[in-house]
Design a protein around this motif. Sequence first.
Motif, PDB file in Angstrom:
ATOM      1  N   TYR A   1      -3.229   5.143   7.050  1.00  0.00           N
ATOM      2  CA  TYR A   1      -2.722   6.172   6.138  1.00  0.00           C
ATOM      3  C   TYR A   1      -3.456   7.476   6.406  1.00  0.00           C
ATOM      4  O   TYR A   1      -4.583   7.484   6.893  1.00  0.00           O
ATOM      5  CB  TYR A   1      -2.888   5.749   4.675  1.00  0.00           C
ATOM      6  CG  TYR A   1      -4.317   5.728   4.173  1.00  0.00           C
ATOM      7  CD1 TYR A   1      -4.825   6.769   3.389  1.00  0.00           C
ATOM      8  CD2 TYR A   1      -5.175   4.669   4.480  1.00  0.00           C
ATOM      9  CE1 TYR A   1      -6.132   6.756   2.928  1.00  0.00           C
ATOM     10  CE2 TYR A   1      -6.473   4.644   4.013  1.00  0.00           C
ATOM     11  CZ  TYR A   1      -6.956   5.687   3.245  1.00  0.00           C
ATOM     12  OH  TYR A   1      -8.254   5.667   2.794  1.00  0.00           O
TER      13      TYR A   1
ATOM     14  N   VAL B   1      -2.859   4.664  -1.632  1.00  0.00           N
ATOM     15  CA  VAL B   1      -3.475   5.317  -0.479  1.00  0.00           C
ATOM     16  C   VAL B   1      -3.772   6.780  -0.821  1.00  0.00           C
ATOM     17  O   VAL B   1      -4.089   7.581   0.047  1.00  0.00           O
ATOM     18  CB  VAL B   1      -2.566   5.232   0.776  1.00  0.00           C
ATOM     19  CG1 VAL B   1      -2.409   3.801   1.224  1.00  0.00           C
ATOM     20  CG2 VAL B   1      -1.194   5.869   0.524  1.00  0.00           C
TER      21      VAL B   1
ATOM     22  N   HIS C   1       1.792   6.702   5.809  1.00  0.00           N
ATOM     23  CA  HIS C   1       1.211   5.369   5.647  1.00  0.00           C
ATOM     24  C   HIS C   1       2.172   4.315   6.182  1.00  0.00           C
ATOM     25  O   HIS C   1       3.377   4.542   6.299  1.00  0.00           O
ATOM     26  CB  HIS C   1       0.896   5.077   4.174  1.00  0.00           C
ATOM     27  CG  HIS C   1       2.099   5.034   3.288  1.00  0.00           C
ATOM     28  ND1 HIS C   1       2.752   3.870   2.955  1.00  0.00           N
ATOM     29  CD2 HIS C   1       2.776   6.022   2.652  1.00  0.00           C
ATOM     30  CE1 HIS C   1       3.764   4.134   2.151  1.00  0.00           C
ATOM     31  NE2 HIS C   1       3.808   5.443   1.957  1.00  0.00           N
TER      32      HIS C   1
ATOM     33  N   ASN D   1      -7.969  -0.635   2.670  1.00  0.00           N
ATOM     34  CA  ASN D   1      -6.899  -0.390   3.637  1.00  0.00           C
ATOM     35  C   ASN D   1      -7.307  -0.868   5.032  1.00  0.00           C
ATOM     36  O   ASN D   1      -6.498  -1.439   5.760  1.00  0.00           O
ATOM     37  CB  ASN D   1      -6.540   1.091   3.665  1.00  0.00           C
ATOM     38  CG  ASN D   1      -5.536   1.472   2.600  1.00  0.00           C
ATOM     39  OD1 ASN D   1      -4.332   1.412   2.803  1.00  0.00           O
ATOM     40  ND2 ASN D   1      -6.032   1.874   1.434  1.00  0.00           N
TER      41      ASN D   1
ATOM     42  N   ILE E   1     -11.018   2.813  -1.361  1.00  0.00           N
ATOM     43  CA  ILE E   1      -9.634   2.719  -0.881  1.00  0.00           C
ATOM     44  C   ILE E   1      -9.601   2.641   0.642  1.00  0.00           C
ATOM     45  O   ILE E   1      -8.816   1.881   1.226  1.00  0.00           O
ATOM     46  CB  ILE E   1      -8.815   3.914  -1.395  1.00  0.00           C
ATOM     47  CG1 ILE E   1      -8.650   3.820  -2.920  1.00  0.00           C
ATOM     48  CG2 ILE E   1      -7.451   3.978  -0.709  1.00  0.00           C
ATOM     49  CD1 ILE E   1      -7.961   2.555  -3.408  1.00  0.00           C
TER      50      ILE E   1
ATOM     51  N   PHE F   1       0.851  -1.186   0.000  1.00  0.00           N
ATOM     52  CA  PHE F   1       0.000   0.000   0.000  1.00  0.00           C
ATOM     53  C   PHE F   1       0.891   1.242   0.000  1.00  0.00           C
ATOM     54  O   PHE F   1       1.721   1.418   0.907  1.00  0.00           O
ATOM     55  CB  PHE F   1      -0.892   0.024   1.242  1.00  0.00           C
ATOM     56  CG  PHE F   1      -1.917  -1.074   1.280  1.00  0.00           C
ATOM     57  CD1 PHE F   1      -3.184  -0.875   0.749  1.00  0.00           C
ATOM     58  CD2 PHE F   1      -1.616  -2.309   1.852  1.00  0.00           C
ATOM     59  CE1 PHE F   1      -4.137  -1.883   0.783  1.00  0.00           C
ATOM     60  CE2 PHE F   1      -2.563  -3.322   1.896  1.00  0.00           C
ATOM     61  CZ  PHE F   1      -3.827  -3.110   1.353  1.00  0.00           C
TER      62      PHE F   1
ATOM     63  N   ILE G   1      -1.583  -1.060  -4.160  1.00  0.00           N
ATOM     64  CA  ILE G   1      -2.864  -0.393  -3.935  1.00  0.00           C
ATOM     65  C   ILE G   1      -2.588   1.001  -3.401  1.00  0.00           C
ATOM     66  O   ILE G   1      -1.891   1.168  -2.392  1.00  0.00           O
ATOM     67  CB  ILE G   1      -3.749  -1.174  -2.958  1.00  0.00           C
ATOM     68  CG1 ILE G   1      -4.077  -2.570  -3.526  1.00  0.00           C
ATOM     69  CG2 ILE G   1      -5.048  -0.408  -2.682  1.00  0.00           C
ATOM     70  CD1 ILE G   1      -4.949  -3.414  -2.625  1.00  0.00           C
TER      71      ILE G   1
ATOM     72  N   ASN H   1      -4.214  -1.208   7.427  1.00  0.00           N
ATOM     73  CA  ASN H   1      -3.179  -0.288   6.970  1.00  0.00           C
ATOM     74  C   ASN H   1      -3.564   1.150   7.290  1.00  0.00           C
ATOM     75  O   ASN H   1      -4.543   1.681   6.760  1.00  0.00           O
ATOM     76  CB  ASN H   1      -2.981  -0.440   5.456  1.00  0.00           C
ATOM     77  CG  ASN H   1      -1.835   0.412   4.951  1.00  0.00           C
ATOM     78  OD1 ASN H   1      -0.687   0.204   5.328  1.00  0.00           O
ATOM     79  ND2 ASN H   1      -2.138   1.378   4.091  1.00  0.00           N
TER      80      ASN H   1
END
Length: 209
Positions: free
Chosen positions: A156, A114, A171, A149, A145, A77, A112, A154
Amino acid sequence: MADRKLLFAGTALALIGLVAGGLYLSQSPASDGFAQCRSGAVAGGLEAFGTDFTLTRQDGRRVTADEVFARPSLLYFGYTFCPDVCPLDNARNAEAQALLAERGEDVQMVFITVDPKRDTPETLAEFTAMMSADMVGLTGSEAEIAAVNKGWRNYYKANDAEGDDYYLVDHMTNTYLVLPGSVTAEYYPRNTSPDAMADSVACYLDAAG
């Protein structure tokens, strides 16, 4: 102002790295089918990582998680405007991918974003082409998104409150090994070397049969 933003981003990433490193807690149980491959256990278990999604690939086609992860994948990410961390991490992943290819292992890279505001399919196409001929870039709406995430835990945050076109995005810097069936098998911190990553991925692929 730009220097202060870079300093802030670097400090934030360092702190995030420490938090991410803290996910590794203990050795996995012997009953784990991949126990011989794991270097540690993640709080909550890696089976809790991941989510279904439909996102837009760099060629403009909408694709599902099952379509993307039909092959073993190194998932990252990040964002294409990232000044240093994302290019370095993905270059490391590309080197690991090349080492695996030399062993006859078919592993793709997946990126992917962010930063869906700036990372259009066209922008992702340019970025992925620089990193690997076999790399999937994915973007989508801000809600899409955010959901994907969240599925991989994840963190960010875009520092775009001041309307600066050159904003940075804080991130986490994780790379995940995702096996066919969207199974998240392993987690690699950014200090993992290409050789160590290739050895680990090969172990999982052998164990998966």
